[in-house]
Design a protein around this motif. Structure first.
Motif, mmCIF file in Angstrom:
data_model
loop_
_atom_site.group_PDB
_atom_site.id
_atom_site.type_symbol
_atom_site.label_atom_id
_atom_site.label_comp_id
_atom_site.label_asym_id
_atom_site.label_seq_id
_atom_site.Cartn_x
_atom_site.Cartn_y
_atom_site.Cartn_z
ATOM 1 N N PRO A 38 0.806 -1.240 0.000
ATOM 2 C CA PRO A 38 0.000 0.000 0.000
ATOM 3 C C PRO A 38 0.833 1.280 0.000
ATOM 4 O O PRO A 38 0.521 2.230 0.693
ATOM 5 C CB PRO A 38 -0.815 -0.117 1.298
ATOM 6 C CG PRO A 38 -0.616 -1.490 1.797
ATOM 7 C CD PRO A 38 0.698 -1.921 1.283
ATOM 8 N N ILE A 39 1.934 1.281 -0.770
ATOM 9 C CA ILE A 39 2.686 2.530 -0.894
ATOM 10 C C ILE A 39 1.842 3.519 -1.698
ATOM 11 O O ILE A 39 1.072 3.115 -2.571
ATOM 12 C CB ILE A 39 4.054 2.324 -1.577
ATOM 13 C CG1 ILE A 39 3.873 1.748 -2.992
ATOM 14 C CG2 ILE A 39 4.954 1.446 -0.734
ATOM 15 C CD1 ILE A 39 5.156 1.681 -3.802
ATOM 16 N N PRO A 40 1.938 4.815 -1.430
ATOM 17 C CA PRO A 40 1.214 5.787 -2.265
ATOM 18 C C PRO A 40 1.739 5.717 -3.692
ATOM 19 O O PRO A 40 2.908 5.391 -3.911
ATOM 20 C CB PRO A 40 1.532 7.130 -1.597
ATOM 21 C CG PRO A 40 2.819 6.899 -0.870
ATOM 22 C CD PRO A 40 2.777 5.474 -0.407
ATOM 23 N N LYS A 41 0.892 6.027 -4.662
ATOM 24 C CA LYS A 41 1.355 5.929 -6.041
ATOM 25 C C LYS A 41 2.487 6.916 -6.332
ATOM 26 O O LYS A 41 3.213 6.763 -7.314
ATOM 27 C CB LYS A 41 0.198 6.106 -7.016
ATOM 28 C CG LYS A 41 -0.551 7.416 -6.930
ATOM 29 C CD LYS A 41 -1.715 7.396 -7.917
ATOM 30 C CE LYS A 41 -2.493 8.707 -7.893
ATOM 31 N NZ LYS A 41 -3.624 8.672 -8.856
ATOM 32 N N TYR A 42 2.663 7.887 -5.448
ATOM 33 C CA TYR A 42 3.798 8.813 -5.550
ATOM 34 C C TYR A 42 5.122 8.050 -5.532
ATOM 35 O O TYR A 42 6.117 8.490 -6.119
ATOM 36 C CB TYR A 42 3.743 9.800 -4.385
ATOM 37 C CG TYR A 42 4.757 10.923 -4.444
ATOM 38 C CD1 TYR A 42 4.460 12.118 -5.087
ATOM 39 C CD2 TYR A 42 6.008 10.794 -3.854
ATOM 40 C CE1 TYR A 42 5.380 13.151 -5.146
ATOM 41 C CE2 TYR A 42 6.934 11.820 -3.906
ATOM 42 C CZ TYR A 42 6.618 12.989 -4.550
ATOM 43 O OH TYR A 42 7.536 14.013 -4.606
ATOM 44 N N ASP A 43 5.140 6.894 -4.834
ATOM 45 C CA ASP A 43 6.367 6.100 -4.716
ATOM 46 C C ASP A 43 6.562 5.114 -5.853
ATOM 47 O O ASP A 43 7.641 4.517 -5.980
ATOM 48 C CB ASP A 43 6.372 5.331 -3.385
ATOM 49 C CG ASP A 43 6.679 6.220 -2.189
ATOM 50 O OD1 ASP A 43 7.173 7.342 -2.399
ATOM 51 O OD2 ASP A 43 6.422 5.794 -1.046
ATOM 52 N N ASN A 44 5.546 4.900 -6.683
ATOM 53 C CA ASN A 44 5.665 3.895 -7.743
ATOM 54 C C ASN A 44 6.868 4.106 -8.665
ATOM 55 O O ASN A 44 7.564 3.154 -9.005
ATOM 56 C CB ASN A 44 4.376 3.853 -8.573
ATOM 57 C CG ASN A 44 3.345 2.903 -7.990
ATOM 58 O OD1 ASN A 44 3.280 2.716 -6.773
ATOM 59 N ND2 ASN A 44 2.531 2.307 -8.838
ATOM 60 N N PRO A 45 7.150 5.349 -9.118
ATOM 61 C CA PRO A 45 8.313 5.535 -9.995
ATOM 62 C C PRO A 45 9.630 5.144 -9.345
ATOM 63 O O PRO A 45 10.606 4.856 -10.053
ATOM 64 C CB PRO A 45 8.276 7.037 -10.297
ATOM 65 C CG PRO A 45 6.845 7.423 -10.145
ATOM 66 C CD PRO A 45 6.348 6.589 -9.005
ATOM 67 N N ARG A 46 9.700 5.124 -8.021
ATOM 68 C CA ARG A 46 10.935 4.740 -7.326
ATOM 69 C C ARG A 46 11.245 3.253 -7.501
ATOM 70 O O ARG A 46 12.379 2.822 -7.269
ATOM 71 C CB ARG A 46 10.828 5.051 -5.827
ATOM 72 C CG ARG A 46 10.564 6.505 -5.500
ATOM 73 C CD ARG A 46 10.279 6.663 -4.007
ATOM 74 N NE ARG A 46 9.726 7.973 -3.689
ATOM 75 C CZ ARG A 46 10.447 9.026 -3.348
ATOM 76 N NH1 ARG A 46 11.756 8.910 -3.263
ATOM 77 N NH2 ARG A 46 9.874 10.170 -3.072
#
Length: 281
Positions: free
Chosen positions: A185-193
């Protein structure tokens, strides 16, 4: 170190079994590898999957960092840290650069990760097709066939209902152009990482008894449509009220007296580090 327990709590046979499952997960990026999830001295749903990975991989040379939704000082993070430290005697840190093993719930640290680091993410539900297909047998067959129409349909329904890809966290990703997975459940803000990350990313689901991995430098693409592409949370014009950061994931608060909204870095150790650097300069 507490001598009443084996090093890192588990017996050596349990560690080997979890390591074998982990190696398989690394060899097949994004694939859900089943493992014999152990009973832990914390309740299922509070990070048992991630904790089992950490305890099976930790060595005497490691430095541990544990975070929960961006903070190193939450009850869950402190409890997990105490168990790992108490059964290993290894050093702890809040500094992302110093840590060799990072266990996290709901966030990836703001500072870029580097080679040699291992990040263990706690995952409640690892199956990206579970909302559209309750049968484990059927979802396994769909993964084998590469049939992810259910995941695409779920995203399409959000567009129909909200007019956009209204996912907040756990936005599905395609790993190495093969398996679709839910990156915890990471925020999608972290997906590019996740894409091209230099560190080894491991995902442990204790209740669901699954382990997944994204090896270093893997290709990870967040699902989206041509006319409705994947988009990050928009923090334009907002800054942290403590350190002034503008290019990080921010938490929103409201002043009880004035009703005015203000923002603060979600990654508390990153925020503290920026404030300390300001004081030194």
């Amino acid at each position: 170190m507490n001598n009443q327990y084996n090093f890192a709590f588990f017996d050596e046979g349990s560690k080997r079994e979890i390591r074998r499952a982990t190696l398989k997960a690394i060899g097949i990026p994004g694939y859900q590898v089943p493992f014999a999830s152990r009973e832990m001295p914390i309740g299922r749903g509070w990070g048992t999957g991630g904790l089992q990975l950490s305890l099976s991989l930790v060595t005497t040379e490691d430095v541990i960092k544990v975070i929960d939704q961006g903070t190193d000082e939450s009850v869950n993070a402190v409890s997990i840290k105490k168990l790992i430290q108490g059964t290993t005697g290894i050093d702890e840190t809040v500094n992302t650069h110093e840590a060799t093993l990072i266990q996290s719930r709901h966030r990836i640290p703001e500072y870029p990760l580097k080679e040699g680091q291992i990040v263990v993410l706690q995952v409640p539900i690892p199956e990206p097709l579970r909302n559209v297909e309750p049968s484990e047998y059927v979802t396994k067959r769909l993964h084998a066939d590469g049939d992810y129409s259910g995941a695409w349909m779920e995203l399409f329904e959000k567009i129909v209902k909200y007019g956009r890809l209204a996912t907040i966290a756990a936005h599905p990703v395609m790993v190495e152009e093969r398996y679709v997975m839910t990156p915890s459940p990471i925020p999608k803000y972290d997906n590019p990482r996740l894409d091209g990350c230099e560190a080894l990313l491991l995902f442990g689901a204790g209740r669901e008894k699954k382990i997944q991995a994204i090896p270093p430098y893997s290709k990870v693409v967040s699902l989206g449509f041509e006319d409705y592409p994947f988009e990050l949370e928009d923090f334009t014009g907002k800054r942290c009220c403590q350190c002034g950061a503008t290019d990080v994931y921010l938490d929103e608060f409201e002043d009880e007296e004035t009703g005015e909204k203000y923002y603060q870095c979600n990654d508390t150790s990153y925020c503290l580090d920026r404030m300390n650097k300001k004081e030194v300069s």
